[in-house]
Design a protein around this motif. Structure first.
Motif, mmCIF file in Angstrom:
data_model
loop_
_atom_site.group_PDB
_atom_site.id
_atom_site.type_symbol
_atom_site.label_atom_id
_atom_site.label_comp_id
_atom_site.label_asym_id
_atom_site.label_seq_id
_atom_site.Cartn_x
_atom_site.Cartn_y
_atom_site.Cartn_z
ATOM 1 N N THR A 1 -2.684 2.827 8.580
ATOM 2 C CA THR A 1 -3.623 1.993 9.330
ATOM 3 C C THR A 1 -3.587 0.564 8.828
ATOM 4 O O THR A 1 -3.595 -0.395 9.621
ATOM 5 N N HIS A 2 -3.527 0.388 7.507
ATOM 6 C CA HIS A 2 -3.449 -0.951 6.936
ATOM 7 C C HIS A 2 -2.162 -1.660 7.386
ATOM 8 O O HIS A 2 -2.165 -2.873 7.622
ATOM 9 N N ASP B 1 -3.157 4.468 -1.678
ATOM 10 C CA ASP B 1 -3.771 5.130 -0.529
ATOM 11 C C ASP B 1 -4.344 6.485 -0.904
ATOM 12 O O ASP B 1 -3.777 7.517 -0.572
ATOM 13 N N GLU C 1 -2.636 -2.723 11.061
ATOM 14 C CA GLU C 1 -3.643 -3.781 11.182
ATOM 15 C C GLU C 1 -3.223 -5.073 10.485
ATOM 16 O O GLU C 1 -3.949 -6.066 10.526
ATOM 17 N N GLN D 1 2.567 8.404 14.620
ATOM 18 C CA GLN D 1 2.530 7.100 13.971
ATOM 19 C C GLN D 1 3.489 6.121 14.653
ATOM 20 O O GLN D 1 3.162 4.937 14.834
ATOM 21 N N TYR E 1 -5.253 5.699 4.299
ATOM 22 C CA TYR E 1 -5.367 4.548 5.184
ATOM 23 C C TYR E 1 -4.148 3.625 5.155
ATOM 24 O O TYR E 1 -4.150 2.587 5.809
ATOM 25 N N ASP F 1 0.884 -1.173 0.000
ATOM 26 C CA ASP F 1 0.000 0.000 0.000
ATOM 27 C C ASP F 1 0.913 1.211 0.000
ATOM 28 O O ASP F 1 2.116 1.105 0.276
ATOM 29 N N ARG G 1 -7.083 7.680 0.261
ATOM 30 C CA ARG G 1 -7.840 8.233 1.390
ATOM 31 C C ARG G 1 -7.066 8.253 2.706
ATOM 32 O O ARG G 1 -7.623 8.551 3.751
#
Length: 388
Positions: free
Chosen positions: A169-170, A162, A173, A188, A166, A128, A164
């Motif tokens: 976050t990806h 990316d 997670e 971060q 994210y 990503d 937006r």
């Protein structure tokens, strides 16, 4: 017979006019509606009057031609003006991922001159990253991943982009093994620590923030302070910075866009002037304005990150300006001599995919850096140009 043909023509034209009307409304081109109505009306009158043998004298013919020409000129002025405006080149804020999808037949991705020395099989790293870096890491994918479909718009895909915000976050997670981004911020690092993870940040390349003008503009160099005065609104004519006697159209970007934030940072506290605007649409309260995007008029002035400008530079439509006497070349960006440079990174957070580290090692190798530079970015290594 004349009446029947006239009626049939009327039905066909009304149907086609209705279809054109709906399409214009759906496409946001309502300015075409007057022409959409007048053009078939003129055609219908011309055919019908011919069927009824109205055009028996030159006076009648020329009178009709004159009235029809005036009606078409009035209703066609705005569409012609809009068509001319749309024909003027623009510089996009970001690359469109659709044009850079790996293994797509019409992809614009850069390629190595010979097959990459690294070739992956399963498990493939999940990627990503920020949209502006997608053309680079999509080129990496095409070079080392097995041939297949890697659509960027698939939420759980192998190669995402990316748009937006994210990607980080990806990564946290576990939905991505590796992301491509600018330097992570303190919050971060803290969020990763709270999740029991440690960020590993590897520099892989550089990019520059640039200012540009129409190719025919004689101005080649501006000082940082001169740019601040232009965007602050105190310098309004090119002759004030050794150019022609023409007003400066200093375009800005959308609020909160990456380039607009870079400009605000560059201004170093100097307030930005009110941006140029253009009509967006008309509602019940009048014309609604939007911030105008850069259009390459002869007296235009714009800014962006260098990658998005390269296509028009190569076509000799725009030219990048020297800032404080330094041109934004690969060498000056790599060395840091050009003043507006930022690094970007490959970032991981403890992935267990065994292929991730060798992928990163390949990116910073001579081969990976050569592909990065061919993709329009600046490598960390010297001498990474394509071998002849």
């Amino acid at each position: 017979m004349a009446a029947l043909l006239s009626a049939m023509l009327l039905v066909v034209l009304v149907f086609l006019t209705f279809i054109a009307f709906v399409i214009a409304m759906m496409n946001g081109t309502a300015y075409l509606i007057p022409l959409i109505i007048v053009l078939p009306t003129v055609l219908y009158l011309a055919v019908s009057l011919s069927l009824y043998k109205f055009f028996t004298t030159r006076k009648r013919i020329f009178t009709f031609i004159g009235i029809a020409s005036i009606a078409l000129a009035i209703t066609g002025y705005v569409p012609i003006r809009e068509a001319y405006t749309e024909s003027i080149p623009t510089v996009d804020e970001e690359a469109n991922p659709m044009f850079y999808e790996p293994y797509r037949a019409d992809s614009k991705l850069a390629e190595l001159e010979t097959p990459a020395s690294l070739k992956f099989q399963e498990p493939l790293p999940k990627l990503d990253g920020e949209t502006w870096l997608y053309p680079m890491y999509a080129a990496f994918v095409q070079a080392v991943y097995p041939e297949g479909a890697y659509p960027a718009y698939t939420a759980d895909g192998l190669v995402m982009e990316d748009s937006r915000g994210y990607a980080f976050t990806h990564l946290i997670e576990g939905k991505a093994d590796l992301i491509f981004t600018t330097a992570p911020m303190k919050w971060q690092y803290k969020k990763a620590e709270e999740a029991g993870l440690e960020l590993t940040v590897t520099p892989i390349g550089k990019e520059a923030f640039v200012f540009f003008v129409n190719e025919k503009n004689p101005v080649q160099n501006l000082k940082s302070q001169q740019i601040r005065e232009i965007y602050g609104g105190t310098t309004e004519n090119w002759k004030e910075v050794s150019g022609q006697d023409k007003p400066i159209i200093a375009y800005q970007r959308k609020t909160n866009s990456r380039s607009q934030k870079a400009l605000e940072q560059f201004m170093d506290g100097t307030p930005l002037m009110k941006p140029a605007t253009e009509d967006e649409f008309e509602d019940g309260y009048g014309i609604v304005q939007q911030r105008a995007e850069y259009r390459n008029y002869k007296n235009a002035f714009g800014f962006s990150h260098r990658f998005t400008t390269l296509e028009l530079v190569e076509k000799h439509k725009i030219k990048l300006l020297n800032i404080d006497g330094v041109a934004p070349t690969n060498d000056s960006i790599r060395s840091g001599e050009y003043p507006l440079v930022r690094e970007f990174y490959a970032v991981t957070a403890g992935t267990d995919n065994p292929n991730v580290q060798q992928f990163i090692d390949w990116m910073v190798s001579e081969e990976g850096q050569r592909l990065l530079e061919k993709s329009g970015y600046v490598s960390l290594r010297e001498g990474t140009k394509e071998q002849q």
